[in-house]
Enzyme design. Sequence first.
Site, PDB file in Angstrom:
ATOM      1  N   GLU A   1      -6.616  -6.383   9.264  1.00 56.23           N
ATOM      2  CA  GLU A   1      -6.158  -5.877   7.962  1.00 56.23           C
ATOM      3  C   GLU A   1      -5.987  -7.069   7.014  1.00 56.23           C
ATOM      4  O   GLU A   1      -5.628  -8.176   7.410  1.00 56.23           O
ATOM      5  CB  GLU A   1      -4.853  -5.075   8.094  1.00 56.23           C
ATOM      6  CG  GLU A   1      -4.570  -4.294   6.812  1.00 56.23           C
ATOM      7  CD  GLU A   1      -3.494  -3.201   6.942  1.00 56.23           C
ATOM      8  OE1 GLU A   1      -2.874  -3.084   8.007  1.00 56.23           O
ATOM      9  OE2 GLU A   1      -3.303  -2.472   5.949  1.00 56.23           O
TER      10      GLU A   1
ATOM     11  N   ASP B   1      -3.952  -8.277   4.951  1.00 50.99           N
ATOM     12  CA  ASP B   1      -2.775  -9.143   4.833  1.00 50.99           C
ATOM     13  C   ASP B   1      -2.808 -10.272   5.870  1.00 50.99           C
ATOM     14  O   ASP B   1      -2.066 -11.246   5.744  1.00 50.99           O
ATOM     15  CB  ASP B   1      -1.462  -8.343   4.925  1.00 50.99           C
ATOM     16  CG  ASP B   1      -1.430  -7.325   6.041  1.00 50.99           C
ATOM     17  OD1 ASP B   1      -2.500  -6.885   6.483  1.00 50.99           O
ATOM     18  OD2 ASP B   1      -0.328  -6.972   6.478  1.00 50.99           O
TER      19      ASP B   1
ATOM     20  N   HIS C   1       4.651 -10.250  10.663  1.00 48.50           N
ATOM     21  CA  HIS C   1       5.555 -10.034   9.514  1.00 48.50           C
ATOM     22  C   HIS C   1       6.993 -10.225   9.984  1.00 48.50           C
ATOM     23  O   HIS C   1       7.370  -9.724  11.050  1.00 48.50           O
ATOM     24  CB  HIS C   1       5.465  -8.613   8.972  1.00 48.50           C
ATOM     25  CG  HIS C   1       4.122  -8.212   8.450  1.00 48.50           C
ATOM     26  ND1 HIS C   1       3.584  -8.721   7.295  1.00 48.50           N
ATOM     27  CD2 HIS C   1       3.204  -7.333   8.934  1.00 48.50           C
ATOM     28  CE1 HIS C   1       2.402  -8.174   7.080  1.00 48.50           C
ATOM     29  NE2 HIS C   1       2.140  -7.331   8.061  1.00 48.50           N
TER      30      HIS C   1
ATOM     31  N   HIS D   1      -5.754  -9.257  14.172  1.00 51.23           N
ATOM     32  CA  HIS D   1      -5.755  -8.010  13.391  1.00 51.23           C
ATOM     33  C   HIS D   1      -6.494  -8.271  12.079  1.00 51.23           C
ATOM     34  O   HIS D   1      -6.210  -9.254  11.398  1.00 51.23           O
ATOM     35  CB  HIS D   1      -4.300  -7.591  13.141  1.00 51.23           C
ATOM     36  CG  HIS D   1      -4.133  -6.320  12.377  1.00 51.23           C
ATOM     37  ND1 HIS D   1      -5.083  -5.333  12.319  1.00 51.23           N
ATOM     38  CD2 HIS D   1      -3.090  -5.860  11.622  1.00 51.23           C
ATOM     39  CE1 HIS D   1      -4.645  -4.331  11.577  1.00 51.23           C
ATOM     40  NE2 HIS D   1      -3.451  -4.628  11.136  1.00 51.23           N
TER      41      HIS D   1
ATOM     42  N   ASP E   1       1.039  -6.923  14.061  1.00 48.26           N
ATOM     43  CA  ASP E   1       1.956  -6.018  13.351  1.00 48.26           C
ATOM     44  C   ASP E   1       3.099  -5.506  14.246  1.00 48.26           C
ATOM     45  O   ASP E   1       4.151  -5.083  13.737  1.00 48.26           O
ATOM     46  CB  ASP E   1       1.207  -4.793  12.807  1.00 48.26           C
ATOM     47  CG  ASP E   1       0.512  -5.078  11.485  1.00 48.26           C
ATOM     48  OD1 ASP E   1       0.787  -6.119  10.875  1.00 48.26           O
ATOM     49  OD2 ASP E   1      -0.321  -4.246  11.076  1.00 48.26           O
TER      50      ASP E   1
ATOM     51  N   HIS F   1      -1.817  -2.064  14.807  1.00 49.99           N
ATOM     52  CA  HIS F   1      -1.685  -1.005  13.849  1.00 49.99           C
ATOM     53  C   HIS F   1      -3.012  -0.339  13.507  1.00 49.99           C
ATOM     54  O   HIS F   1      -3.046   0.789  13.014  1.00 49.99           O
ATOM     55  CB  HIS F   1      -1.013  -1.616  12.599  1.00 49.99           C
ATOM     56  CG  HIS F   1      -1.152  -0.900  11.331  1.00 49.99           C
ATOM     57  ND1 HIS F   1      -1.551  -1.482  10.171  1.00 49.99           N
ATOM     58  CD2 HIS F   1      -0.923   0.402  11.037  1.00 49.99           C
ATOM     59  CE1 HIS F   1      -1.561  -0.598   9.199  1.00 49.99           C
ATOM     60  NE2 HIS F   1      -1.184   0.540   9.689  1.00 49.99           N
TER      61      HIS F   1
ATOM     62  N   TYR G   1       9.975  -0.216   8.443  1.00 52.24           N
ATOM     63  CA  TYR G   1       8.614  -0.632   8.825  1.00 52.24           C
ATOM     64  C   TYR G   1       8.043   0.338   9.856  1.00 52.24           C
ATOM     65  O   TYR G   1       6.910   0.808   9.729  1.00 52.24           O
ATOM     66  CB  TYR G   1       8.675  -2.054   9.392  1.00 52.24           C
ATOM     67  CG  TYR G   1       7.339  -2.647   9.731  1.00 52.24           C
ATOM     68  CD1 TYR G   1       6.616  -3.382   8.791  1.00 52.24           C
ATOM     69  CD2 TYR G   1       6.790  -2.504  10.997  1.00 52.24           C
ATOM     70  CE1 TYR G   1       5.391  -3.941   9.103  1.00 52.24           C
ATOM     71  CE2 TYR G   1       5.564  -3.061  11.318  1.00 52.24           C
ATOM     72  CZ  TYR G   1       4.878  -3.781  10.372  1.00 52.24           C
ATOM     73  OH  TYR G   1       3.657  -4.333  10.682  1.00 52.24           O
TER      74      TYR G   1
ATOM     75  N   HIS H   1       0.809  -1.233   0.000  1.00 47.62           N
ATOM     76  CA  HIS H   1       0.000   0.000   0.000  1.00 47.62           C
ATOM     77  C   HIS H   1       0.846   1.289   0.000  1.00 47.62           C
ATOM     78  O   HIS H   1       0.726   2.169   0.839  1.00 47.62           O
ATOM     79  CB  HIS H   1      -1.129   0.008   1.025  1.00 47.62           C
ATOM     80  CG  HIS H   1      -0.803  -0.150   2.488  1.00 47.62           C
ATOM     81  ND1 HIS H   1       0.180   0.548   3.125  1.00 47.62           N
ATOM     82  CD2 HIS H   1      -1.400  -0.896   3.436  1.00 47.62           C
ATOM     83  CE1 HIS H   1       0.178   0.236   4.402  1.00 47.62           C
ATOM     84  NE2 HIS H   1      -0.758  -0.645   4.611  1.00 47.62           N
TER      85      HIS H   1
HETATM   86 FE1  FEO Z   1      -1.837  -3.763   9.717  1.00 46.39          FE
HETATM   87 FE2  FEO Z   1       0.170  -6.334   8.585  1.00 46.39          FE
HETATM   88  O1  FEO Z   1      -1.389  -5.301   8.759  1.00 46.39           O
END
Ligand code: FEO
Length: 404
Positions: free
Chosen positions: A84, A86, A227, A82, A166, A147, A194, A28
């Site tokens: 989001e 991903d 991640h 989370h 995250d 996040h 990051y 993004h």
């Molecule tokens: Fe806030 Fe890795 O998504």
Amino acid sequence: MAEKFEAVRVSEHVHWVGAIDWDIRDFHGYSTMRGSTYNAYLVEGEDYVLIDTVKAPFREELMSRIASVTDPGDIRYIISNHSEMDHSGSLPRVIADVQPEKVYASPLGVKDLEGHYHMDGVDEVKDGQSLNLGGLEFSFIETRMIHWPDSMMTYLPADRLLFSQDGFGMHLATEERFSDEVDRAVMVEEGTKYFANILTPYAPVIQKLLARVEEMALPLDLVCPDHGPIWRGPDEFAWIVGKYHEWCAQEPTMKAVVTYDTMWGSTERMARAIEEGLRESGASPVVLRLRATHRSDVVMEVLGAGALLVGSPTINNTLFPTVADLLTYMKGLKFRNLVGAAFGSFGWSGEGAREVAGYLEQMKIEQVDEPLNLKFVPDDEMLEQCRALGRKVASRLKEVAGRE
Ligand code: FEO
């Protein structure tokens, strides 16, 4: 035949079952030149619990890694830390495939999953709540804005392990799963990038979370983000927590980022003269031309700097498009404790540098002077004005960085 993937054992009860995205180069709007991972974890007690899922196109990789441990149909519970995409993109299909008894998320996570996937039947877990799932205790810590508002972390006391979604993550595709196996210089760069691009706006919230986690004194052998590498051992986690304290505080340093774009070279000549002035007066300049530098690399450099100087020529009565792109992006990141200045060359109207100054003001960057706005090609006298601006910024930096 479909490719087969293996799970990786993380601790007594936990397997990593995520996906490695070697190819992603744009997350993004943030350039991810070393790819990323979407980490998901399978907890093996009397029943199986899945912590988070992966981005939708990687569902088969997730399922294949789960299948290397057990039949995916054995998963009885799913915890979504989370929402989001991903981490939740493959959740609806995974739920359809494995038919878990329960899916849990934070109260805002329940709403987000409804909004994203129009799914119902997700159960709320609240901050501080614990559940016994398959003979193992799971405790939930809400971490709003780390996040997203829905974000939470899940603690597994049996393995002294925190699933941190995250938080403490980085975009880094690697076969190594643990932080102590990865080149530290790479982790410094990707961890900084990051934080700068994803977490900077939430630095005050993160400082409160770090204080809360320190007060809770959770025994921690492993911290498992969504991640990048898993933090293995107290020293490894202490290292990234130390970095988070530094990145949150954004204490001014003598580093000065000079970033600009140019049409016919005049704004570039100004940037190089400003660099000279900064260097002459003790600052450490980094010069980044925007058509050669991705916005997310500029903000990585800004995290850890004390000054930001932005230059734009004027084109058609406004600032240059690459400069507008950077400033729009940076405004939302809410960097703290920066001094700076705007500069630029113009032909007849001169809005470029003035508009840059307007952005810097909105970003609460202390400008040491009026925008330096020079007509056409700078001559020696004009270049001396640029050097003087560099010296003035360096002088102010010495004051705010406590060097005088
Ligand atoms: Fe806030 Fe890795 O998504």
